[in-house]
Design a protein around this motif. Structure first.
Motif, PDB file in Angstrom:
ATOM      1  N   VAL A 207      -2.423  -3.355   6.372  1.00 51.22           N
ATOM      2  CA  VAL A 207      -1.012  -3.503   6.029  1.00 51.22           C
ATOM      3  C   VAL A 207      -0.853  -3.231   4.535  1.00 51.22           C
ATOM      4  CG1 VAL A 207       0.989  -5.027   5.963  1.00 51.22           C
ATOM      5  CG2 VAL A 207      -0.665  -5.250   7.814  1.00 51.22           C
ATOM      6  N   ASN A 208       0.032  -2.313   4.172  1.00 53.67           N
ATOM      7  CA  ASN A 208       0.330  -2.061   2.767  1.00 53.67           C
ATOM      8  C   ASN A 208       1.457  -2.999   2.345  1.00 53.67           C
ATOM      9  OD1 ASN A 208       1.179  -1.097   0.246  1.00 53.67           O
ATOM     10  ND2 ASN A 208       0.610   0.998   0.757  1.00 53.67           N
ATOM     11  N   CYS A 209       1.100  -4.050   1.648  1.00 54.86           N
ATOM     12  CA  CYS A 209       2.074  -5.088   1.294  1.00 54.86           C
ATOM     13  C   CYS A 209       3.084  -4.603   0.261  1.00 54.86           C
ATOM     14  CB  CYS A 209       1.348  -6.319   0.756  1.00 54.86           C
ATOM     15  SG  CYS A 209       0.208  -7.078   1.946  1.00 54.86           S
ATOM     16  N   GLY A 210       2.778  -3.514  -0.427  1.00 60.56           N
ATOM     17  CA  GLY A 210       3.698  -3.023  -1.439  1.00 60.56           C
ATOM     18  C   GLY A 210       4.685  -2.006  -0.910  1.00 60.56           C
ATOM     19  N   GLU A 218       7.413  -9.914   5.993  1.00 54.32           N
ATOM     20  CA  GLU A 218       7.184 -11.175   6.697  1.00 54.32           C
ATOM     21  C   GLU A 218       7.111 -10.943   8.202  1.00 54.32           C
ATOM     22  OE1 GLU A 218       8.977 -15.748   6.972  1.00 54.32           O
ATOM     23  OE2 GLU A 218      10.115 -14.166   5.935  1.00 54.32           O
ATOM     24  N   SER A 219       8.030 -10.129   8.727  1.00 60.02           N
ATOM     25  CA  SER A 219       8.006  -9.821  10.152  1.00 60.02           C
ATOM     26  C   SER A 219       6.760  -9.031  10.523  1.00 60.02           C
ATOM     27  CB  SER A 219       9.259  -9.027  10.526  1.00 60.02           C
ATOM     28  OG  SER A 219       9.185  -8.568  11.866  1.00 60.02           O
ATOM     29  N   GLU A 220       6.345  -8.112   9.642  1.00 61.89           N
ATOM     30  CA  GLU A 220       5.159  -7.303   9.906  1.00 61.89           C
ATOM     31  C   GLU A 220       3.907  -8.181   9.986  1.00 61.89           C
ATOM     32  OE1 GLU A 220       3.204  -3.555  10.477  1.00 61.89           O
ATOM     33  OE2 GLU A 220       5.312  -4.106  10.491  1.00 61.89           O
ATOM     34  N   LEU A 221       3.823  -9.144   9.097  1.00 62.86           N
ATOM     35  CA  LEU A 221       2.624  -9.988   9.049  1.00 62.86           C
ATOM     36  C   LEU A 221       2.611 -11.059  10.134  1.00 62.86           C
ATOM     37  CD1 LEU A 221       2.258 -10.537   5.194  1.00 62.86           C
ATOM     38  CD2 LEU A 221       0.880  -9.043   6.647  1.00 62.86           C
ATOM     39  N   LEU A 250      -5.208  -6.564   3.767  1.00 65.68           N
ATOM     40  CA  LEU A 250      -3.934  -6.699   3.054  1.00 65.68           C
ATOM     41  C   LEU A 250      -4.014  -5.901   1.763  1.00 65.68           C
ATOM     42  CD1 LEU A 250      -3.354 -10.533   3.553  1.00 65.68           C
ATOM     43  CD2 LEU A 250      -2.427  -8.635   4.920  1.00 65.68           C
ATOM     44  N   ASP A 251      -3.560  -4.647   1.818  1.00 63.74           N
ATOM     45  CA  ASP A 251      -3.595  -3.778   0.645  1.00 63.74           C
ATOM     46  C   ASP A 251      -2.420  -4.095  -0.272  1.00 63.74           C
ATOM     47  OD1 ASP A 251      -4.541  -1.840  -1.002  1.00 63.74           O
ATOM     48  OD2 ASP A 251      -3.884  -0.142   0.215  1.00 63.74           O
ATOM     49  N   GLU A 252      -2.632  -3.887  -1.571  1.00 62.74           N
ATOM     50  CA  GLU A 252      -1.610  -4.164  -2.597  1.00 62.74           C
ATOM     51  C   GLU A 252      -1.112  -5.600  -2.474  1.00 62.74           C
ATOM     52  OE1 GLU A 252      -1.512  -2.086  -4.807  1.00 62.74           O
ATOM     53  OE2 GLU A 252      -2.204  -0.256  -3.843  1.00 62.74           O
ATOM     54  N   ILE A 253      -2.040  -6.539  -2.351  1.00 65.30           N
ATOM     55  CA  ILE A 253      -1.693  -7.946  -2.170  1.00 65.30           C
ATOM     56  C   ILE A 253      -0.932  -8.491  -3.378  1.00 65.30           C
ATOM     57  CG2 ILE A 253      -3.872  -8.789  -3.135  1.00 65.30           C
ATOM     58  CD1 ILE A 253      -1.987 -10.335  -0.159  1.00 65.30           C
ATOM     59  N   ILE A 288      -9.892 -12.019   6.560  1.00 60.32           N
ATOM     60  CA  ILE A 288      -8.995 -11.407   5.589  1.00 60.32           C
ATOM     61  C   ILE A 288      -9.782 -10.684   4.502  1.00 60.32           C
ATOM     62  CG2 ILE A 288      -7.111 -11.788   3.967  1.00 60.32           C
ATOM     63  CD1 ILE A 288      -6.447 -12.411   6.895  1.00 60.32           C
ATOM     64  N   ILE A 289      -9.407  -9.427   4.292  1.00 59.18           N
ATOM     65  CA  ILE A 289      -9.860  -8.668   3.133  1.00 59.18           C
ATOM     66  C   ILE A 289      -8.603  -8.188   2.410  1.00 59.18           C
ATOM     67  CG2 ILE A 289     -11.156  -6.676   2.296  1.00 59.18           C
ATOM     68  CD1 ILE A 289     -12.820  -6.757   4.820  1.00 59.18           C
ATOM     69  N   ALA A 290      -8.477  -8.530   1.146  1.00 58.08           N
ATOM     70  CA  ALA A 290      -7.301  -8.146   0.368  1.00 58.08           C
ATOM     71  C   ALA A 290      -7.714  -7.185  -0.739  1.00 58.08           C
ATOM     72  CB  ALA A 290      -6.628  -9.378  -0.226  1.00 58.08           C
ATOM     73  N   ALA A 291      -6.758  -6.406  -1.214  1.00 63.08           N
ATOM     74  CA  ALA A 291      -7.040  -5.443  -2.273  1.00 63.08           C
ATOM     75  C   ALA A 291      -5.837  -5.309  -3.188  1.00 63.08           C
ATOM     76  CB  ALA A 291      -7.402  -4.079  -1.680  1.00 63.08           C
ATOM     77  N   THR A 292      -6.112  -5.004  -4.446  1.00 63.19           N
ATOM     78  CA  THR A 292      -5.038  -4.800  -5.411  1.00 63.19           C
ATOM     79  C   THR A 292      -5.539  -3.951  -6.565  1.00 63.19           C
ATOM     80  OG1 THR A 292      -3.435  -5.885  -6.864  1.00 63.19           O
ATOM     81  CG2 THR A 292      -5.602  -6.905  -6.680  1.00 63.19           C
ATOM     82  N   ASN A 293      -4.627  -3.214  -7.193  1.00 64.46           N
ATOM     83  CA  ASN A 293      -4.974  -2.479  -8.409  1.00 64.46           C
ATOM     84  C   ASN A 293      -4.412  -3.172  -9.650  1.00 64.46           C
ATOM     85  OD1 ASN A 293      -2.268  -1.978  -8.168  1.00 64.46           O
ATOM     86  ND2 ASN A 293      -2.440   0.243  -7.993  1.00 64.46           N
TER      87      ASN A 293
END
Length: 464
Positions: A207-210, A218-221, A250-253, A288-293
């Motif tokens: 899921v691209n959170c950004g 919220e609905s997507e998650l 969870l990309d762009e957390i 859960i694996i999250a990522a952010t730049n």
């Protein structure tokens, strides 16, 4: 545990005895092997494979294509090891992910070679190629051959360290936070973590959170029930629920709004959540694996990200370095993308020394993603089989004095480029010569060059 090679009634007694002897000899130094036919299908496998992939693996892999065991990146139609074997070339020290069925994955070091003609008298006549394997941890560190790891390719010590950490996490379901600049390959690393985890057979959902506003995210998650908002015509399962038996990436957390961060914290701590418009609690067991730049510590200090959620996410922090800090990965990545694009577009291309120097000289602000896009662009626009600097995107080539700058590149880089180019050219020429039984007139014609040019190149590359 098996102590001998599985018998094959189709083999002559002498050949069976020779196979058993070779298996025992290689087992004494911890090496497994597989024998391949001309189609690169497995004819025989040593019982050491059972120790790497589980009891019975040596029998189960018989008749299967080698790419099912060691991956399409190396042994698919455009794979470098497949091409090397077909061209009659030996390759040593390459690393790949060994996996079959539900067993594995396991990082191994490979040696792949055509079977020498002298072995025909004692070996199964079906066998054309041999592959030796040993666990990568048994190898002496410091090699410069590329490592293929669940779709990620690298030679740098920084990335090899990440590969080792992923292997260390193979039996863990801890939450991982991936940080690094955009385009460094965080999703590829996340997929590798998933593939090396106890949840490998479950789904990997990203899921691209950004990319979504807060209400839609919220609905997507978490999902929603019918009538929860305009356009909600039916109940919908969220990604936390769908990934319950697998991994949720969870990309762009760092772009998640503050009001939604509270709900995320709850599901991470208590494994419970509610769909939008519903009071019923549901559970999720997703890893859960999250990522952010983003710089998450700065975001916490500025109040843009909850500190408790940040520390809940970074149970295992893992930073992916930018490509400019691991320039030794540029060449294997470019070669990998070139083979992949060639397979996609049906065009076999190679990089000229000047083009490779341009790639090595560029700073790659867009990281691996920009490199992949640049190779795809070059494959699309190049008019000949050789990609020249002018075929690369303008921002990569830079100013018109590229060749002058490339000629001033550090000598070790020039040497690496020369070795890479000469190796690729040697394989190309030898393949054409062998295909035409070393008749230079016919080989030169197939290569689109004169007989004199071919003879000069053969002397330069010491092809006899």
């Amino acid at each position: 545990m098996m102590t001998d090679v599985p018998s094959d009634p189709s083999l002559e007694p002498m050949t069976q005895a020779a196979l058993i002897g070779v298996t025992r000899a290689l087992a004494s130094v911890g090496r497994a092997f597989v024998c391949l036919d001309q189609r690169l299908h497995i004819v025989h496998a040593s019982y050491i494979l059972d120790q790497l992939l589980g009891e019975g693996a040596a029998l189960k892999v018989r008749g299967r294509p080698i790419e099912e065991l060691l991956g399409v990146d190396l042994f698919g139609p455009a794979g470098p090891l497949r091409q090397s074997l077909i061209a009659g070339e030996k390759r040593e020290g390459w690393r790949a992910t060994l996996q079959f069925g539900e067993a594995g994955p396991r990082l191994v070091s490979l040696t792949a070679a055509p079977l020498v003609p002298d072995a025909a008298g004692v070996c199964d006549p079906r066998v054309a190629y041999l592959i030796l394997m040993r666990p990568a941890e048994a190898e002496v560190p410091g090699g410069v051959t590329p490592t293929f790891f669940s779709g990620v390719v690298a030679t740098s010590q920084a990335m090899l360290g990440i590969f080792r950490l992923i292997e260390d996490l193979a039996h863990s379901e801890a939450t991982v936070l991936l940080t690094g600049e955009s385009g460094t390959g965080k999703e590829m690393v996340a997929r590798a973590i998933h593939q090396h985890s106890p949840r490998a057979e479950g789904p990997f959902i990203a899921v691209n959170c950004g990319a979504l506003p807060a209400t839609l995210l919220e609905s997507e998650l978490f999902g929603h029930v019918r009538g929860a908002f305009t356009g909600a015509f039916r109940d919908r399962m969220g990604r936390f629920e769908a990934a319950s038996a697998g991994t949720l990436f969870l990309d762009e957390i760092g772009d998640v709004p503050l009001q939604l961060q509270v709900k995320l914290l709850r599901v991470l701590q208590e494994r419970t959540f509610e769909r939008v418009g519903e009071n019923k609690s549901r559970t999720s067991n997703a890893r859960i694996i999250a990522a952010t730049n983003l710089d998450m510590k700065r975001a916490v200090a500025e109040g843009r990200f909850r500190e408790d959620l940040y520390y809940r996410l970074r149970v295992v922090p893992l930073e992916i370095p930018p490509l400019r800090q691991r320039r030794e990965d540029v060449q294997p990545l470019a070669t990998f993308f070139l083979a992949r694009m060639g397979e996609t577009y049906g065009r076999v291309k190679r990089l000229s020394p000047q083009a490779m120097r341009a790639l090595l000289d560029y700073s790659w602000p867009g990281n691996v993603r920009e490199l992949a896009n640049s190779i795809e662009y070059a494959v699309a626009v190049a008019k000949s089989e050789t990609i020249l600097p002018e075929d690369l995107p303008k921002e990569v080539v830079g100013s018109p004095d590229l060749l002058a700058r490339a000629s001033r590149a550090p000598e070790p880089i020039q040497n690496v480029v020369t070795e890479i180019t000469e190796s690729a050219e040697s394989i190309r020429l030898r393949s054409a010569l062998e295909a035409h039984h070393w008749r230079r007139d016919e080989a030169a014609k197939s290569l689109g060059m004169s007989r004199t040019t071919l003879w000069r190149k053969m002397r330069e590359l010491k092809l006899a």
